[in-house]
Write an enzyme that holds these catalytic residues in place. Structure first.
Site, PDB file in Angstrom:
ATOM      1  N   TRP A 143     -35.278  19.035 -33.462  1.00 11.86           N
ATOM      2  CA  TRP A 143     -35.969  19.657 -34.590  1.00 11.86           C
ATOM      3  C   TRP A 143     -37.091  18.720 -35.027  1.00 11.86           C
ATOM      4  O   TRP A 143     -37.161  17.558 -34.634  1.00 11.86           O
ATOM      5  CB  TRP A 143     -35.011  19.937 -35.754  1.00 11.86           C
ATOM      6  CG  TRP A 143     -34.120  18.785 -36.086  1.00 11.86           C
ATOM      7  CD1 TRP A 143     -34.446  17.639 -36.758  1.00 11.86           C
ATOM      8  CD2 TRP A 143     -32.750  18.634 -35.708  1.00 11.86           C
ATOM      9  NE1 TRP A 143     -33.368  16.797 -36.845  1.00 11.86           N
ATOM     10  CE2 TRP A 143     -32.315  17.384 -36.204  1.00 11.86           C
ATOM     11  CE3 TRP A 143     -31.853  19.451 -35.018  1.00 11.86           C
ATOM     12  CZ2 TRP A 143     -31.007  16.934 -36.022  1.00 11.86           C
ATOM     13  CZ3 TRP A 143     -30.560  18.988 -34.833  1.00 11.86           C
ATOM     14  CH2 TRP A 143     -30.147  17.758 -35.334  1.00 11.86           C
ATOM     15  N   CYS A 197     -38.258   8.181 -28.885  1.00  9.42           N
ATOM     16  CA  CYS A 197     -37.621   9.167 -29.769  1.00  9.42           C
ATOM     17  C   CYS A 197     -36.808   8.490 -30.868  1.00  9.42           C
ATOM     18  O   CYS A 197     -35.878   7.723 -30.600  1.00  9.42           O
ATOM     19  CB  CYS A 197     -36.723  10.095 -28.957  1.00  9.42           C
ATOM     20  SG  CYS A 197     -35.915  11.359 -29.964  1.00  9.42           S
ATOM     21  N   ARG A 222     -32.507   9.906 -31.654  1.00  5.13           N
ATOM     22  CA  ARG A 222     -31.482   9.765 -30.614  1.00  5.13           C
ATOM     23  C   ARG A 222     -30.049   9.703 -31.135  1.00  5.13           C
ATOM     24  O   ARG A 222     -29.101   9.737 -30.347  1.00  5.13           O
ATOM     25  CB  ARG A 222     -31.780   8.521 -29.763  1.00  5.13           C
ATOM     26  CG  ARG A 222     -32.933   8.728 -28.813  1.00  5.13           C
ATOM     27  CD  ARG A 222     -33.176   7.474 -27.980  1.00  5.13           C
ATOM     28  NE  ARG A 222     -34.108   6.563 -28.620  1.00  5.13           N
ATOM     29  CZ  ARG A 222     -34.337   5.327 -28.191  1.00  5.13           C
ATOM     30  NH1 ARG A 222     -33.659   4.844 -27.161  1.00  5.13           N
ATOM     31  NH2 ARG A 222     -35.226   4.559 -28.793  1.00  5.13           N
ATOM     32  N   GLU A 249     -44.529  14.712 -37.837  1.00  8.21           N
ATOM     33  CA  GLU A 249     -45.112  15.272 -36.618  1.00  8.21           C
ATOM     34  C   GLU A 249     -46.085  16.398 -36.956  1.00  8.21           C
ATOM     35  O   GLU A 249     -47.113  16.570 -36.301  1.00  8.21           O
ATOM     36  CB  GLU A 249     -44.015  15.788 -35.693  1.00  8.21           C
ATOM     37  CG  GLU A 249     -43.073  14.724 -35.158  1.00  8.21           C
ATOM     38  CD  GLU A 249     -41.960  15.336 -34.334  1.00  8.21           C
ATOM     39  OE1 GLU A 249     -42.157  15.528 -33.124  1.00  8.21           O
ATOM     40  OE2 GLU A 249     -40.881  15.618 -34.906  1.00  8.21           O
TER      41      GLU A 249
END
Length: 362
Positions: A237, A66, A69, A242
């Site tokens: 979000w 991720c 973070r 993506e």
């Protein structure tokens, strides 16, 4: 080492870090005694809400893949461990969708249901994400999202029938213990979707592309101190890549790049026109533009990388080692323009964390 000893050691490791970071080390000895007694008698222990909430945040902080973070401390943790009936679980999932959407001002959230108890599953959500589009396999092509094809077939066998458009919302499938899974349709009026437009190439709107506002992962396991929460949907979000570089662009997903290139008038016959690159940039531009125009939270990959650098700096100040999966942390668009591309990361998994699970269906 037997399972009882293993569980206590994992619990002890988590509780010591958790209580130290929360500044409540004075309660540590008594709490470890309580946990050991519970494990010796029942074979498991229950987290307090404070432990659950901080453990879920630590799991985000430790998530190697991720890039977002930096915001780990802002996670809103909903304790739904008391729920047992499928209908009540469904209501909690609807609450998560509405609360996380927050009229477009997306809130990072996790809803945690009952964990495994002595190895026995209590609750399982079969969906990959709470909100996702169906995929209908046809002889020559797939209508909708090919990534959802097998799950869509499963839902069809359970009696669900979609409209067979490219953007049909899938139902939720919930299973408790060893009972037959139950299917629930999500009311369309609680799902915020963003129509995709472009600030310059107006014809892109004619493709009738849209995407949902909140990515709520629902098939991963949250592990805290040896306790496995196999139903714990969570969200942040979107980063624009993506959607624009993966969901809408991948040839095995929606594969919109050739259509975007056509609208742009690009020569797709040879690679050296860089038509894929140029179409990819404009599709990502359209995603960011559309989300911002709709008032929906989104971050671009350059800003996300800068935020991740601040996360790294904060962790270094706290004396914590940075773990990461470089192959996931680099954005799929222009990765060499970020600092992440030029670094290496230790991909060791640290607990608490989120883990992939095999789907409960074939």
């Amino acid at each position: 080492m037997n399972q009882i000893e293993k569980l206590f050691n994992e619990a002890k490791q988590f509780i010591e870090i958790c209580y130290k970071e929360l500044g409540i080390e004075g309660k540590l000895k008594q709490r470890l005694t309580e946990i050991k007694t519970a494990i010796d008698i029942d074979g498991y222990y229950e987290h307090t809400y404070e432990e659950l909430a901080y453990g879920a945040k630590m799991a985000w902080r430790n998530s190697n893949r991720c890039i977002g973070r930096f915001f780990w401390q802002s996670l809103d943790v909903i304790d739904a461990r008391s729920l047992e009936k499928e209908e009540d679980i469904f209501d909690a999932l609807l609450h998560h969708i509405k609360a996380a959407t927050n009229n477009g001002k997306i809130r990072p959230m996790i809803t945690v249901f009952k964990p495994k108890i002595s190895g026995e599953e209590q609750i399982r959500i079969w969906n990959h994400q709470l909100i996702r589009y169906a995929g209908y396999e046809r002889d020559e092509d797939t209508i909708g999202d090919p990534a959802s094809a097998s799950f869509t077939t499963l839902c069809n066998k359970m009696g669900w029938k979609g409209k067979e458009t490219h953007f049909d919302l899938l139902p939720l499938v919930i299973q408790t213990k060893k009972n037959e899974p139950k299917l629930f349709e999500i009311p369309e009026n609680i799902v915020l979707e963003v129509p995709i437009h472009h600030p310059e190439y107006e014809s892109i709107k004619d493709l009738n592309i849209k995407w949902y506002a909140v990515p709520i992962i629902s098939d991963m396991k949250l592990e805290i101190g040896g306790i496995e929460y196999i139903a714990a949907p969570f969200n942040g979000w979107y980063m624009e890549t993506e959607i624009g570089a993966r969901n809408l662009a991948d040839p095995f997903r929606y594969n919109f790049l050739p259509k975007i290139a056509s609208i742009m008038g690009l020569d797709t016959s040879i690679n050296t026109t860089f038509w894929k690159d140029r179409a990819l940039i404009e599709l990502n531009t359209a995603v960011v533009y559309s989300f911002k125009k709709a008032g929906v939270s989104i971050v671009d990959h350059h800003t996300a990388a800068a935020q991740f650098k601040r996360f790294e700096e904060n962790e270094e100040k706290c004396g914590r080692a940075i773990t990461g999966d470089w192959t996931w942390l680099i954005p799929p668009v222009s990765p060499a323009t970020t600092h992440i591309f030029h670094k290496s990361y230790d991909n060791t998994f640290v607990s608490p964390n989120y883990f992939y699970q095999d789907p409960p269906y074939n």
